[in-house]
Design a protein around this motif. Structure first.
Motif, mmCIF file in Angstrom:
data_model
loop_
_atom_site.group_PDB
_atom_site.id
_atom_site.type_symbol
_atom_site.label_atom_id
_atom_site.label_comp_id
_atom_site.label_asym_id
_atom_site.label_seq_id
_atom_site.Cartn_x
_atom_site.Cartn_y
_atom_site.Cartn_z
ATOM 1 N N LEU A 38 14.577 -41.601 53.841
ATOM 2 C CA LEU A 38 13.706 -42.429 54.687
ATOM 3 C C LEU A 38 12.862 -43.399 53.859
ATOM 4 N N GLU A 39 12.694 -43.084 52.576
ATOM 5 C CA GLU A 39 11.888 -43.965 51.702
ATOM 6 C C GLU A 39 12.659 -45.209 51.284
ATOM 7 N N LEU A 40 13.970 -45.205 51.544
ATOM 8 C CA LEU A 40 14.814 -46.313 51.061
ATOM 9 C C LEU A 40 14.861 -47.480 52.026
ATOM 10 N N GLU A 41 15.019 -48.664 51.484
ATOM 11 C CA GLU A 41 15.167 -49.870 52.315
ATOM 12 C C GLU A 41 16.527 -49.898 53.020
ATOM 13 N N PRO A 42 17.649 -49.827 52.282
ATOM 14 C CA PRO A 42 18.942 -49.856 52.986
ATOM 15 C C PRO A 42 19.183 -48.568 53.769
ATOM 16 N N GLU A 43 20.061 -48.660 54.764
ATOM 17 C CA GLU A 43 20.421 -47.472 55.533
ATOM 18 C C GLU A 43 21.227 -46.520 54.657
ATOM 19 N N ALA A 44 21.166 -45.251 55.033
ATOM 20 C CA ALA A 44 21.968 -44.258 54.321
ATOM 21 C C ALA A 44 22.660 -43.367 55.338
ATOM 22 N N SER A 45 23.869 -42.932 55.002
ATOM 23 C CA SER A 45 24.630 -42.070 55.909
ATOM 24 C C SER A 45 24.768 -40.672 55.324
ATOM 25 N N ILE A 46 24.661 -39.668 56.201
ATOM 26 C CA ILE A 46 24.913 -38.272 55.809
ATOM 27 C C ILE A 46 26.116 -37.812 56.630
ATOM 28 N N PHE A 47 27.164 -37.335 55.968
ATOM 29 C CA PHE A 47 28.400 -37.024 56.684
ATOM 30 C C PHE A 47 29.144 -35.910 55.954
ATOM 31 N N GLY A 48 30.228 -35.438 56.593
ATOM 32 C CA GLY A 48 31.034 -34.369 56.006
ATOM 33 C C GLY A 48 32.176 -34.902 55.168
ATOM 34 N N LEU A 49 32.859 -33.986 54.532
ATOM 35 C CA LEU A 49 33.934 -34.325 53.589
ATOM 36 C C LEU A 49 34.998 -35.266 54.175
ATOM 37 N N GLY A 50 35.377 -35.016 55.440
ATOM 38 C CA GLY A 50 36.437 -35.809 56.054
ATOM 39 C C GLY A 50 36.028 -37.246 56.323
ATOM 40 N N ASP A 51 34.747 -37.544 56.159
ATOM 41 C CA ASP A 51 34.264 -38.895 56.465
ATOM 42 C C ASP A 51 34.021 -39.750 55.220
ATOM 43 N N ILE A 52 34.418 -39.283 54.048
ATOM 44 C CA ILE A 52 34.235 -40.121 52.845
ATOM 45 C C ILE A 52 35.033 -41.421 52.995
ATOM 46 N N GLU A 53 36.273 -41.270 53.420
ATOM 47 C CA GLU A 53 37.129 -42.463 53.539
ATOM 48 C C GLU A 53 36.580 -43.489 54.533
ATOM 49 N N PRO A 54 36.267 -43.066 55.799
ATOM 50 C CA PRO A 54 35.680 -44.034 56.737
ATOM 51 C C PRO A 54 34.384 -44.659 56.209
ATOM 52 N N LEU A 95 33.508 -45.191 53.043
ATOM 53 C CA LEU A 95 33.829 -46.179 52.006
ATOM 54 C C LEU A 95 34.539 -47.398 52.596
ATOM 55 N N ALA A 96 35.142 -47.203 53.779
ATOM 56 C CA ALA A 96 35.823 -48.328 54.447
ATOM 57 C C ALA A 96 34.848 -49.181 55.270
ATOM 58 N N GLY A 97 33.577 -48.790 55.307
ATOM 59 C CA GLY A 97 32.579 -49.625 55.980
ATOM 60 C C GLY A 97 31.994 -49.030 57.248
ATOM 61 N N ASP A 98 32.489 -47.864 57.687
ATOM 62 C CA ASP A 98 31.952 -47.229 58.890
ATOM 63 C C ASP A 98 30.614 -46.534 58.596
ATOM 64 N N GLU A 99 29.972 -46.112 59.685
ATOM 65 C CA GLU A 99 28.728 -45.340 59.538
ATOM 66 C C GLU A 99 28.929 -43.972 60.180
ATOM 67 N N PRO A 100 29.678 -43.078 59.517
ATOM 68 C CA PRO A 100 29.917 -41.777 60.122
ATOM 69 C C PRO A 100 28.684 -40.872 60.029
ATOM 70 N N GLY A 101 28.698 -39.789 60.802
ATOM 71 C CA GLY A 101 27.633 -38.783 60.704
ATOM 72 C C GLY A 101 26.295 -39.306 61.151
ATOM 73 N N THR A 102 25.271 -39.006 60.373
ATOM 74 C CA THR A 102 23.894 -39.410 60.691
ATOM 75 C C THR A 102 23.499 -40.613 59.849
ATOM 76 N N THR A 103 22.974 -41.633 60.512
ATOM 77 C CA THR A 103 22.454 -42.792 59.773
ATOM 78 C C THR A 103 20.932 -42.679 59.695
ATOM 79 N N VAL A 104 20.412 -42.730 58.453
ATOM 80 C CA VAL A 104 18.958 -42.688 58.247
ATOM 81 C C VAL A 104 18.494 -44.110 57.997
ATOM 82 N N ARG A 105 17.632 -44.625 58.920
ATOM 83 C CA ARG A 105 17.199 -46.022 58.806
ATOM 84 C C ARG A 105 15.741 -46.126 58.387
#
Ligand SMILES: Nc1ncnc2c1ncn2[C@@H]1O[C@H](COP(=O)(O)OP(=O)(O)OP(=O)(O)O)[C@@H](O)[C@H]1O
Ligand SMILES: C=C(C)CCOP(=O)(O)O
Length: 254
Positions: A226-242, A244-254
């Motif tokens: 939450l302290e960061l300027e850019p958004e960050a995503s928290i996701f599971g192992l199966g979502d690394i590929e999406p 890195l491909a530009g998706d926002e899987p899991g939880t997005t912390v804005r």
């Protein structure tokens, strides 16, 4: 520039000391390789060129730190503790590096113990020039949660999450992803919370890790992001590929 954390809980069996989850590590390495090399790595169809990986401890590091009573704030002056905890993390780092290399990811190690320190207030200094130069030269630096010199405390733990936040700032990262053993931050009904904008809104559902963990589990992760300027995503192992491909899987912390 993407900073990706491979959570220790995702790549190890966190409740069994010093046990790798080989299958998960292979899946993570394959997903990184796909994005880095094949040309479908981001939303424009170009391969990712600038990637920094940080991995956590899982069953390496946390158990050792716990045995020696070392946390992010409580330090030690015992050289045996340093060798034990830092040694466990470099062992895991070797596993991660060799699996990435098997998948042709140009991964090279950067050990925070040899480069970072905390002042007497606990504030971290992590020089990033070495990391950015490695990236410019075509490598994928792989850092890890570790011990760091801490003024007045000897050595304390630095979590991979703290390194991610620090690097995201110093490298001016565009995207930040944290892969863990859960598919995102889960609510009381075990559903993924799609978005988090304030700590208070989710404080009741955020807890520590279920396994031995000296760095604070999900609660500490969300607080740091939450302290960061850019958004960050928290996701599971199966979502690394999406991710890195530009998706926002899991939880997005804005
Ligand atoms: N609301 C929540 N949603 C999801 N996980 C939660 C929640 N509250 C607590 N947790 C715990 O947080 C853990 C994830 O944090 P943890 O620090 O273990 O992840 P990691 O970064 O993958 O591992 P490491 O710290 O070893 O690198 C989950 O496995 C779960 O036990
Ligand atoms: C326990 C040590 C040494 C590192 C922990 O890093 P994390 O798993 O990212 O919290």
């Amino acid at each position: 520039m993407i900073v990706l954390k491979l959570g220790g809980s995702a790549i190890t069996e966190k409740d069994r000391p010093e046990t790798l989850d080989g299958k998960s590590l292979t899946a993570a390495a394959a997903a990184v390789s796909t994005a880095f090399e094949t040309g479908d790595g981001d939303s424009d169809g170009d391969a990712i060129e600038e990637l920094v990986i940080v991995h956590g401890g899982g069953s390496f590091g946390h158990h050792n730190a716990s045995e020696h009573g070392v946390t992010t704030t409580a330090g030690s002056h015992d050289p045996a503790a340093v060798h034990d905890i830092h040694g466990a993390m470099t062992t895991l780092n070797e596993f991660v590096l060799s699996r990435l290399l098997e998948y042709d990811v140009p991964a090279v190690p950067v050990h925070p113990f040899s480069t970072a320190h905390r002042d007497s207030d606990g504030d971290l200094t992590l020089p990033s020039q070495q990391v950015s130069t490695l990236v410019e030269e075509g490598f994928v630096p792989v850092l890890h949660g570790d011990l760091v010199a801490h003024a007045g405390e000897g050595v304390t733990v630095v979590s991979g999450d703290e390194l991610v936040v620090d690097l995201a700032r110093s490298l001016d990262a565009d995207r930040i992803g944290l892969c863990s053993t859960v598919p995102g931050v889960l609510d009381d009904a075990d559903e993924v919370v799609p978005e988090i904008a304030s700590f208070d809104a989710v404080a009741d559902i955020l807890g520590e890790s279920e396994a031995t963990d000296v760095t604070g589990g999900m609660a500490a992760k969300v607080q740091a992001l939450l302290e960061l300027e850019p958004e960050a995503s928290i996701f599971g192992l199966g979502d690394i590929e999406p991710f890195l491909a530009g998706d926002e899987p899991g939880t997005t912390v804005r």
